[in-house]
Design an enzyme around this catalytic site. Structure first.
Site, PDB file in Angstrom:
ATOM      1  N   ARG A   1     -11.832  -1.011  13.629  1.00  0.00           N
ATOM      2  CA  ARG A   1     -11.597  -0.289  12.384  1.00  0.00           C
ATOM      3  C   ARG A   1     -12.594  -0.811  11.357  1.00  0.00           C
ATOM      4  O   ARG A   1     -13.638  -0.220  11.171  1.00  0.00           O
ATOM      5  CB  ARG A   1     -10.134  -0.457  11.948  1.00  0.00           C
ATOM      6  CG  ARG A   1      -9.722   0.466  10.834  1.00  0.00           C
ATOM      7  CD  ARG A   1      -8.213   0.575  10.665  1.00  0.00           C
ATOM      8  NE  ARG A   1      -7.593  -0.636  10.141  1.00  0.00           N
ATOM      9  CZ  ARG A   1      -6.295  -0.732   9.861  1.00  0.00           C
ATOM     10  NH1 ARG A   1      -5.483   0.299  10.047  1.00  0.00           N
ATOM     11  NH2 ARG A   1      -5.777  -1.856   9.384  1.00  0.00           N
TER      12      ARG A   1
ATOM     13  N   TYR B   1      14.243  30.147   8.383  1.00  0.00           N
ATOM     14  CA  TYR B   1      12.998  30.728   8.917  1.00  0.00           C
ATOM     15  C   TYR B   1      12.942  30.633  10.434  1.00  0.00           C
ATOM     16  O   TYR B   1      13.284  29.599  11.012  1.00  0.00           O
ATOM     17  CB  TYR B   1      11.789  29.952   8.372  1.00  0.00           C
ATOM     18  CG  TYR B   1      11.525  30.137   6.900  1.00  0.00           C
ATOM     19  CD1 TYR B   1      11.233  31.392   6.367  1.00  0.00           C
ATOM     20  CD2 TYR B   1      11.528  29.039   6.054  1.00  0.00           C
ATOM     21  CE1 TYR B   1      10.963  31.540   5.010  1.00  0.00           C
ATOM     22  CE2 TYR B   1      11.256  29.180   4.698  1.00  0.00           C
ATOM     23  CZ  TYR B   1      10.974  30.431   4.181  1.00  0.00           C
ATOM     24  OH  TYR B   1      10.713  30.579   2.854  1.00  0.00           O
TER      25      TYR B   1
ATOM     26  N   CYS C   1      13.178  23.966   5.067  1.00  0.00           N
ATOM     27  CA  CYS C   1      12.282  24.749   4.201  1.00  0.00           C
ATOM     28  C   CYS C   1      11.547  23.807   3.249  1.00  0.00           C
ATOM     29  O   CYS C   1      11.766  22.598   3.251  1.00  0.00           O
ATOM     30  CB  CYS C   1      13.079  25.768   3.390  1.00  0.00           C
ATOM     31  SG  CYS C   1      14.190  26.793   4.367  1.00  0.00           S
ATOM     32  N   MET C   2      10.690  24.360   2.404  1.00  0.00           N
ATOM     33  CA  MET C   2       9.935  23.505   1.485  1.00  0.00           C
ATOM     34  C   MET C   2      10.871  22.813   0.486  1.00  0.00           C
ATOM     35  O   MET C   2      10.668  21.640   0.159  1.00  0.00           O
ATOM     36  CB  MET C   2       8.873  24.318   0.735  1.00  0.00           C
ATOM     37  CG  MET C   2       7.902  23.436  -0.035  1.00  0.00           C
ATOM     38  SD  MET C   2       6.701  24.347  -1.003  1.00  0.00           S
ATOM     39  CE  MET C   2       5.658  25.048   0.249  1.00  0.00           C
ATOM     40  N   ASP C   3      11.886  23.534   0.014  1.00  0.00           N
ATOM     41  CA  ASP C   3      12.728  22.993  -1.062  1.00  0.00           C
ATOM     42  C   ASP C   3      14.215  22.980  -0.737  1.00  0.00           C
ATOM     43  O   ASP C   3      15.016  22.622  -1.596  1.00  0.00           O
ATOM     44  CB  ASP C   3      12.556  23.841  -2.333  1.00  0.00           C
ATOM     45  CG  ASP C   3      11.138  24.317  -2.492  1.00  0.00           C
ATOM     46  OD1 ASP C   3      10.273  23.444  -2.676  1.00  0.00           O
ATOM     47  OD2 ASP C   3      10.892  25.529  -2.386  1.00  0.00           O
TER      48      ASP C   3
ATOM     49  N   HIS D   1      -6.794  -7.977  12.576  1.00  0.00           N
ATOM     50  CA  HIS D   1      -5.659  -7.045  12.618  1.00  0.00           C
ATOM     51  C   HIS D   1      -5.415  -6.590  14.052  1.00  0.00           C
ATOM     52  O   HIS D   1      -6.355  -6.262  14.769  1.00  0.00           O
ATOM     53  CB  HIS D   1      -5.945  -5.837  11.720  1.00  0.00           C
ATOM     54  CG  HIS D   1      -4.747  -4.953  11.501  1.00  0.00           C
ATOM     55  ND1 HIS D   1      -3.582  -5.415  10.932  1.00  0.00           N
ATOM     56  CD2 HIS D   1      -4.538  -3.642  11.788  1.00  0.00           C
ATOM     57  CE1 HIS D   1      -2.702  -4.408  10.863  1.00  0.00           C
ATOM     58  NE2 HIS D   1      -3.254  -3.336  11.386  1.00  0.00           N
TER      59      HIS D   1
ATOM     60  N   ARG E   1       1.621 -10.798   7.215  1.00  0.00           N
ATOM     61  CA  ARG E   1       1.419  -9.610   6.369  1.00  0.00           C
ATOM     62  C   ARG E   1       2.431  -8.516   6.709  1.00  0.00           C
ATOM     63  O   ARG E   1       2.053  -7.436   7.184  1.00  0.00           O
ATOM     64  CB  ARG E   1       0.004  -9.031   6.594  1.00  0.00           C
ATOM     65  CG  ARG E   1      -1.146  -9.995   6.394  1.00  0.00           C
ATOM     66  CD  ARG E   1      -2.481  -9.250   6.366  1.00  0.00           C
ATOM     67  NE  ARG E   1      -2.739  -8.472   7.560  1.00  0.00           N
ATOM     68  CZ  ARG E   1      -3.476  -8.881   8.593  1.00  0.00           C
ATOM     69  NH1 ARG E   1      -4.047 -10.078   8.578  1.00  0.00           N
ATOM     70  NH2 ARG E   1      -3.644  -8.094   9.642  1.00  0.00           N
TER      71      ARG E   1
ATOM     72  N   LYS F   1       0.839  -1.211   0.000  1.00  0.00           N
ATOM     73  CA  LYS F   1       0.000   0.000   0.000  1.00  0.00           C
ATOM     74  C   LYS F   1       0.870   1.256   0.000  1.00  0.00           C
ATOM     75  O   LYS F   1       2.064   1.193   0.323  1.00  0.00           O
ATOM     76  CB  LYS F   1      -0.940  -0.020   1.207  1.00  0.00           C
ATOM     77  CG  LYS F   1      -0.242  -0.067   2.557  1.00  0.00           C
ATOM     78  CD  LYS F   1      -1.247  -0.430   3.661  1.00  0.00           C
ATOM     79  CE  LYS F   1      -0.571  -0.435   5.028  1.00  0.00           C
ATOM     80  NZ  LYS F   1      -1.465  -0.985   6.068  1.00  0.00           N
TER      81      LYS F   1
HETATM   82  C1  LIG Z   1      -0.700  -1.840   6.819  1.00  0.00           C
HETATM   83  C2  LIG Z   1      -1.185  -3.180   7.218  1.00  0.00           C
HETATM   84  C3  LIG Z   1      -0.259  -4.206   7.494  1.00  0.00           C
HETATM   85  C4  LIG Z   1       1.228  -3.985   7.552  1.00  0.00           C
HETATM   86  O1  LIG Z   1       1.573  -3.214   8.693  1.00  0.00           O
HETATM   87  P1  LIG Z   1       3.113  -3.064   9.127  1.00  0.00           P
HETATM   88  O2  LIG Z   1       3.086  -2.484  10.494  1.00  0.00           O
HETATM   89  O3  LIG Z   1       3.728  -2.129   8.149  1.00  0.00           O
HETATM   90  O4  LIG Z   1       3.698  -4.412   9.060  1.00  0.00           O
HETATM   91  C5  LIG Z   1      -0.775  -5.467   7.737  1.00  0.00           C
HETATM   92  N1  LIG Z   1      -2.106  -5.696   7.733  1.00  0.00           N
HETATM   93  C6  LIG Z   1      -3.026  -4.724   7.504  1.00  0.00           C
HETATM   94  C7  LIG Z   1      -4.476  -5.045   7.532  1.00  0.00           C
HETATM   95  C8  LIG Z   1      -2.589  -3.436   7.254  1.00  0.00           C
HETATM   96  O5  LIG Z   1      -3.491  -2.468   7.044  1.00  0.00           O
END
Ligand SMILES: *Cc1c(COP(=O)(O)O)cnc(C)c1O
Length: 383
Positions: A144, A273, A320-322, A173, A229, A46
């Site tokens: 969630r 800044y 700064c930004m850049d 999760h 995961r 992701k």
């Molecule tokens: C983002 C995510 C992960 C991975 O999380 P990490 O902390 O980067 O390992 C695994 N499962 C789900 C559902 C997630 O949203």
């Protein structure tokens, strides 16, 4: 494999993000070796593969034969399909009904997080004359998405009644697998295992069970179940300072830039800044053409260090930004054009993403995904 950046990036800009695909392949192998042959590894891609480049990392894993990859959103899955990635792809996030046909057209696996969503998937698949692949999402304490563990049996029952849905997986999760105290994670795991016993009780084959993010992959081996995961771990970092990196993964990025300006700053002359920093004695300061507009957090002002000519030097004044400024000290050397490393290795030294996260008061995930598309990616190291 070197991909030329789309605009004449790497040469037009002295700043680049070098992605070592060979290191990502090694990280994948290290995680697979750690969890053993009975547990699959589904790297999470992701948010542009945590900044590493969705398509390049997707192709790499396809080539390595990853059993499945995970993304958050439908469009991330569609992009991988458009670019020819053929591995199974699980979209982990919540969906709205209008998105379902795209999942079915492009063979993307859906997360069914409620009975209503499961029914919408079933109806859509039946109208389209297709079969939908789904993983059921059980909420065991994250609040969630997903059905609560105590009412999950109804979702599992409903899935058995579907005629156009294949339940390939079931997952939950953790809210607290990145913590030192694992009691809540253990409670979540118990709740999840109880839900999964539904299949045994009915003498039905259990779909692929999964729960472990990076924290649980490292700290809670009993949560590996059938698949892990890993996100941040696959990219070489521990999710939190309290979680020991017991798997030999390494960062795959080098964020490099070059000195564009050198000057001597007099004692007492404030830099940048807000005039938040000034040297107590005359010192040498260089300016780098990179800033928070590229995703180098402003929170790193007066906190971070960079690598230049085999030494660490502090970022001084506000980012700064850049542009940002670095103090080389009264006798430091640095010339226009010198390579400066913001993240990754230079010679024997390394700035890790864990360090940047600690300096910025955040987690490594947020540092990586912040590096935006203004920074051209350069790929090397695999094939
Ligand atoms: C983002 C995510 C992960 C991975 O999380 P990490 O902390 O980067 O390992 C695994 N499962 C789900 C559902 C997630 O949203």
């Amino acid at each position: 494999m070197i991909h030329a950046p789309t605009i004449s990036g790497a040469t037009a800009r002295p700043t680049a993000l070098e992605v070592d695909l060979g290191q990502l392949a090694a990280n994948y192998a290290a995680i697979a070796a750690h969890v053993g042959p009975d547990v699959k590894v589904m790297p999470i891609l992701k948010a542009n593969a945590y900044g590493h480049g969705l398509v390049e990392v997707g192709r790499l894993l396809d080539g390595l034969g990853a059993p499945m990859v995970g993304v958050a959103y439908l469009e991330e899955g569609l992009r991988l399909r458009e670019e020819g990635v053929r591995s199974p792809i699980l979209v982990l996030g919540g969906i709205v009904g209008e998105q379902i046909p795209d999942f079915l057209d492009h063979d993307l696996t859906l997360t069914a997080s409620s009975i209503d969503k499961l029914r919408a998937i079933e109806d859509c698949a039946s109208v389209m004359g297709k079969r939908a692949k789904v993983h059921l999402k059980i909420d065991t304490g994250m609040e969630r998405i997903g059905v609560h563990w105590h009412g999950a049996e109804r979702l599992l029952e409903a899935s058995l009644a579907c005629t156009h849905v294949d339940v390939d997986g079931i997952f939950t999760h953790f809210a607290n697998a990145d913590e030192a105290d694992l009691s809540h994670a253990r409670l979540q795991l118990e709740r999840f295992e109880e839900v999964c016993r539904f299949y045994e009780r009915r003498s039905l084959p259990t779909p692929l069970r999964h729960a472990a993010n990076s924290g649980a992959t490292l700290q809670l081996p009993e949560s590996h179940l059938d698949l892990v995961r890993p996100g941040i771990l696959f990219y070489g970092a521990s999710p939190a300072p309290c979680v020991a990196k017991t798997i030999p993964v390494r960062g795959a990025l080098r964020w490099v830039t070059r000195v564009v300006y050198f000057k001597v700053v007099a004692a007492g002359s404030p830099v940048s800044y807000g005039s938040t920093w000034s040297p107590t004695t005359q010192t040498r300061v260089v300016t780098l053409p990179v800033g928070y507009g590229d995703g180098y957090p402003r929170a790193l002002s007066n906190r971070a260090e960079v690598l230049l000519r085999g030494a660490r030097h502090p970022v001084v004044g506000r980012v700064c930004m850049d542009q940002l400024m670095v103090d080389l000290g009264p006798a430091g050397t640095g010339y226009n054009g010198d390579e400066v490393v913001l993240l990754g290795r230079q010679g024997d030294l390394e700035i890790t993403v864990e360090e940047l996260a600690a300096w910025a008061g955040t987690i490594p995930h947020e540092i990586l995904v912040a590096i935006n598309t203004r920074v051209p990616r350069v790929y090397r190291g695999h094939e």
